[in-house]
Design a protein around this motif. Structure first.
Motif, PDB file in Angstrom:
ATOM      1  N   ARG A  31      11.477   4.778  13.509  1.00 24.18           N
ATOM      2  CA  ARG A  31      11.146   3.384  13.178  1.00 24.18           C
ATOM      3  C   ARG A  31      11.584   3.052  11.760  1.00 24.18           C
ATOM      4  O   ARG A  31      11.753   3.928  10.917  1.00 24.18           O
ATOM      5  N   TRP A  32      11.796   1.758  11.516  1.00 24.02           N
ATOM      6  CA  TRP A  32      12.163   1.289  10.194  1.00 24.02           C
ATOM      7  C   TRP A  32      10.944   1.303   9.299  1.00 24.02           C
ATOM      8  O   TRP A  32       9.827   1.020   9.743  1.00 24.02           O
ATOM      9  N   LEU A  33      11.167   1.597   8.027  1.00 23.93           N
ATOM     10  CA  LEU A  33      10.086   1.658   7.052  1.00 23.93           C
ATOM     11  C   LEU A  33      10.359   0.702   5.896  1.00 23.93           C
ATOM     12  O   LEU A  33      11.498   0.536   5.456  1.00 23.93           O
ATOM     13  N   ASP A  34       9.285   0.104   5.416  1.00 22.82           N
ATOM     14  CA  ASP A  34       9.338  -0.794   4.266  1.00 22.82           C
ATOM     15  C   ASP A  34       8.748  -0.059   3.062  1.00 22.82           C
ATOM     16  O   ASP A  34       7.846   0.769   3.216  1.00 22.82           O
ATOM     17  N   VAL A  35       9.234  -0.396   1.886  1.00 23.69           N
ATOM     18  CA  VAL A  35       8.719   0.230   0.667  1.00 23.69           C
ATOM     19  C   VAL A  35       8.138  -0.846  -0.253  1.00 23.69           C
ATOM     20  O   VAL A  35       8.681  -1.943  -0.371  1.00 23.69           O
ATOM     21  N   ILE A  36       7.016  -0.495  -0.854  1.00 24.57           N
ATOM     22  CA  ILE A  36       6.365  -1.331  -1.861  1.00 24.57           C
ATOM     23  C   ILE A  36       6.568  -0.651  -3.210  1.00 24.57           C
ATOM     24  O   ILE A  36       6.355   0.548  -3.342  1.00 24.57           O
ATOM     25  N   PHE A  37       6.981  -1.430  -4.199  1.00 21.13           N
ATOM     26  CA  PHE A  37       7.090  -0.913  -5.557  1.00 21.13           C
ATOM     27  C   PHE A  37       5.917  -1.439  -6.377  1.00 21.13           C
ATOM     28  O   PHE A  37       5.602  -2.628  -6.332  1.00 21.13           O
ATOM     29  N   LEU A  38       5.289  -0.524  -7.089  1.00 21.03           N
ATOM     30  CA  LEU A  38       4.247  -0.886  -8.044  1.00 21.03           C
ATOM     31  C   LEU A  38       4.645  -0.281  -9.386  1.00 21.03           C
ATOM     32  O   LEU A  38       5.403   0.696  -9.425  1.00 21.03           O
ATOM     33  N   ILE A  62       6.058   3.271  -2.554  1.00 16.83           N
ATOM     34  CA  ILE A  62       5.088   3.686  -1.535  1.00 16.83           C
ATOM     35  C   ILE A  62       5.430   3.042  -0.200  1.00 16.83           C
ATOM     36  O   ILE A  62       5.719   1.841  -0.133  1.00 16.83           O
ATOM     37  N   ASP A  63       5.334   3.834   0.874  1.00 16.83           N
ATOM     38  CA  ASP A  63       5.486   3.287   2.225  1.00 16.83           C
ATOM     39  C   ASP A  63       4.514   2.115   2.358  1.00 16.83           C
ATOM     40  O   ASP A  63       3.319   2.245   2.067  1.00 16.83           O
ATOM     41  N   ALA A  64       5.009   0.976   2.796  1.00 19.04           N
ATOM     42  CA  ALA A  64       4.196  -0.238   2.868  1.00 19.04           C
ATOM     43  C   ALA A  64       2.983  -0.090   3.772  1.00 19.04           C
ATOM     44  O   ALA A  64       2.010  -0.829   3.629  1.00 19.04           O
ATOM     45  N   ASP A  65       3.001   0.861   4.694  1.00 22.25           N
ATOM     46  CA  ASP A  65       1.853   1.092   5.572  1.00 22.25           C
ATOM     47  C   ASP A  65       0.811   2.036   4.971  1.00 22.25           C
ATOM     48  O   ASP A  65      -0.237   2.267   5.585  1.00 22.25           O
ATOM     49  N   ASN A  66       1.074   2.579   3.783  1.00 23.02           N
ATOM     50  CA  ASN A  66       0.160   3.534   3.164  1.00 23.02           C
ATOM     51  C   ASN A  66      -0.862   2.783   2.297  1.00 23.02           C
ATOM     52  O   ASN A  66      -0.817   2.794   1.072  1.00 23.02           O
ATOM     53  N   ALA A  67      -1.811   2.132   2.986  1.00 21.68           N
ATOM     54  CA  ALA A  67      -2.809   1.310   2.296  1.00 21.68           C
ATOM     55  C   ALA A  67      -3.640   2.110   1.301  1.00 21.68           C
ATOM     56  O   ALA A  67      -3.996   1.597   0.237  1.00 21.68           O
ATOM     57  N   ALA A  68      -3.941   3.368   1.620  1.00 25.94           N
ATOM     58  CA  ALA A  68      -4.764   4.184   0.714  1.00 25.94           C
ATOM     59  C   ALA A  68      -4.055   4.412  -0.617  1.00 25.94           C
ATOM     60  O   ALA A  68      -4.663   4.279  -1.691  1.00 25.94           O
ATOM     61  N   SER A  69      -2.767   4.732  -0.573  1.00 26.31           N
ATOM     62  CA  SER A  69      -2.027   4.972  -1.811  1.00 26.31           C
ATOM     63  C   SER A  69      -1.836   3.678  -2.601  1.00 26.31           C
ATOM     64  O   SER A  69      -1.960   3.669  -3.829  1.00 26.31           O
ATOM     65  N   ILE A  70      -1.547   2.598  -1.905  1.00 26.10           N
ATOM     66  CA  ILE A  70      -1.382   1.310  -2.595  1.00 26.10           C
ATOM     67  C   ILE A  70      -2.685   0.939  -3.290  1.00 26.10           C
ATOM     68  O   ILE A  70      -2.692   0.565  -4.470  1.00 26.10           O
ATOM     69  N   ASP A  93       4.194  17.217   4.597  1.00 25.68           N
ATOM     70  CA  ASP A  93       4.421  15.774   4.519  1.00 25.68           C
ATOM     71  C   ASP A  93       5.714  15.360   5.210  1.00 25.68           C
ATOM     72  O   ASP A  93       5.766  14.311   5.858  1.00 25.68           O
ATOM     73  N   VAL A  94       6.758  16.166   5.087  1.00 26.11           N
ATOM     74  CA  VAL A  94       8.012  15.851   5.769  1.00 26.11           C
ATOM     75  C   VAL A  94       7.781  15.767   7.278  1.00 26.11           C
ATOM     76  O   VAL A  94       8.262  14.847   7.944  1.00 26.11           O
ATOM     77  N   LEU A  95       7.036  16.710   7.812  1.00 29.64           N
ATOM     78  CA  LEU A  95       6.855  16.809   9.262  1.00 29.64           C
ATOM     79  C   LEU A  95       5.823  15.844   9.834  1.00 29.64           C
ATOM     80  O   LEU A  95       5.911  15.506  11.022  1.00 29.64           O
ATOM     81  N   THR A  96       4.863  15.388   9.017  1.00 34.79           N
ATOM     82  CA  THR A  96       3.735  14.663   9.600  1.00 34.79           C
ATOM     83  C   THR A  96       3.456  13.287   9.015  1.00 34.79           C
ATOM     84  O   THR A  96       2.609  12.575   9.555  1.00 34.79           O
ATOM     85  N   THR A  97       4.104  12.905   7.915  1.00 31.07           N
ATOM     86  CA  THR A  97       3.767  11.636   7.267  1.00 31.07           C
ATOM     87  C   THR A  97       5.015  10.850   6.890  1.00 31.07           C
ATOM     88  O   THR A  97       6.136  11.366   6.931  1.00 31.07           O
ATOM     89  N   THR A  98       4.785   9.628   6.469  1.00 27.93           N
ATOM     90  CA  THR A  98       5.858   8.835   5.874  1.00 27.93           C
ATOM     91  C   THR A  98       5.641   8.681   4.366  1.00 27.93           C
ATOM     92  O   THR A  98       6.183   7.779   3.746  1.00 27.93           O
ATOM     93  N   VAL A  99       4.854   9.599   3.791  1.00 26.85           N
ATOM     94  CA  VAL A  99       4.740   9.671   2.336  1.00 26.85           C
ATOM     95  C   VAL A  99       6.110  10.035   1.763  1.00 26.85           C
ATOM     96  O   VAL A  99       6.547   9.509   0.751  1.00 26.85           O
ATOM     97  N   ASN A 100       6.780  10.924   2.445  1.00 28.68           N
ATOM     98  CA  ASN A 100       8.113  11.405   2.073  1.00 28.68           C
ATOM     99  C   ASN A 100       9.061  10.987   3.190  1.00 28.68           C
ATOM    100  O   ASN A 100       8.788  11.253   4.355  1.00 28.68           O
ATOM    101  N   TRP A 101      10.153  10.353   2.860  1.00 27.34           N
ATOM    102  CA  TRP A 101      11.072   9.850   3.881  1.00 27.34           C
ATOM    103  C   TRP A 101      12.177  10.835   4.222  1.00 27.34           C
ATOM    104  O   TRP A 101      13.122  10.499   4.915  1.00 27.34           O
ATOM    105  N   ASN A 102      12.099  12.053   3.744  1.00 21.26           N
ATOM    106  CA  ASN A 102      13.064  13.073   4.159  1.00 21.26           C
ATOM    107  C   ASN A 102      12.733  13.528   5.575  1.00 21.26           C
ATOM    108  O   ASN A 102      11.565  13.595   5.962  1.00 21.26           O
ATOM    109  N   ALA A 103      13.770  13.883   6.328  1.00 19.18           N
ATOM    110  CA  ALA A 103      13.584  14.327   7.710  1.00 19.18           C
ATOM    111  C   ALA A 103      13.666  15.840   7.844  1.00 19.18           C
ATOM    112  O   ALA A 103      13.257  16.383   8.860  1.00 19.18           O
TER     113      ALA A 103
END
Length: 176
Positions: free
Chosen positions: A154-161, A123-131, A23-33
């Motif tokens: 790129r900049w990332l937005d976070v959604i809180f649920l 949740i990353d705001a672009d992660n529609a499946a998780s939302i 997830d670190v290497l391939t997604t924005t599920v986790n924002w660690n680099a």
């Protein structure tokens, strides 16, 4: 797929490390680099055990780890002690099979058993499946923060649920 959900053991650390790093290497599920090694995950696991926090794994028929989940303090101030934030990670090839839902439901049960009042999802705001998954599980939107993170240039937005786990007040004049 009906996964088997169980408590993680130290034997699961290599698989947990691999899933986390994927997830670190391939997604924005986790924002660690930066990826982590097994020693890092062993220390993380030990810290969770010491704090009495669950680490659950979803395994297949041969006990191979397909995903894992945990929760921890939402914030460290004592007033937040009844609120947890959860994390769910699923191996790439196992996504879309209901593992995230099963792990989240198991964490909700554990949080209720532990007397927690609210579970938060960031949740990353672009992660529609998780939302969408969280909405189906009864989580409600609690806010959005724009451009608070960055990854992959790129900049990332976070959604809180949030999900209110019980209807009770804090009780005991806040001493618990």
């Amino acid at each position: 797929m009906t996964p088997n959900i169980r408590d993680a053991t130290v034997d699961d650390i290599p698989a947990i490390t691999e899933i986390y790093n994927e997830d670190v290497l391939t997604t924005t599920v986790n924002w660690n680099a930066a990826t982590v090694d097994a020693d890092d995950r062993r220390a993380w696991f030990a810290g969770r055990a010491t704090a009495g926090l669950p680490v659950l794994v979803a395994v297949d028929d041969v006990d191979a780890v397909l995903g894992y989940a945990t929760y921890g303090d939402f914030r460290t101030f004592s007033g937040y002690r009844h609120t947890v934030e959860h994390s769910v990670y699923v191996r790439g090839e196992a996504r879309g099979q209901g593992l995230g839902k099963a792990l989240t439901l198991a964490l909700i049960d554990r949080a209720r058993e532990a007397g927690k009042h609210v579970m938060v999802a960031a949740i990353d705001a672009d992660n529609a499946a998780s939302i969408s998954l969280h909405e189906r599980l009864g989580f409600t939107h609690a806010g959005r923060l724009d451009q608070v993170g960055t990854k992959f240039g790129r900049w990332l937005d976070v959604i809180f649920l949030q999900l209110i786990l019980d209807a009770d007040g804090p009780g005991d004049a806040g001493r618990s």
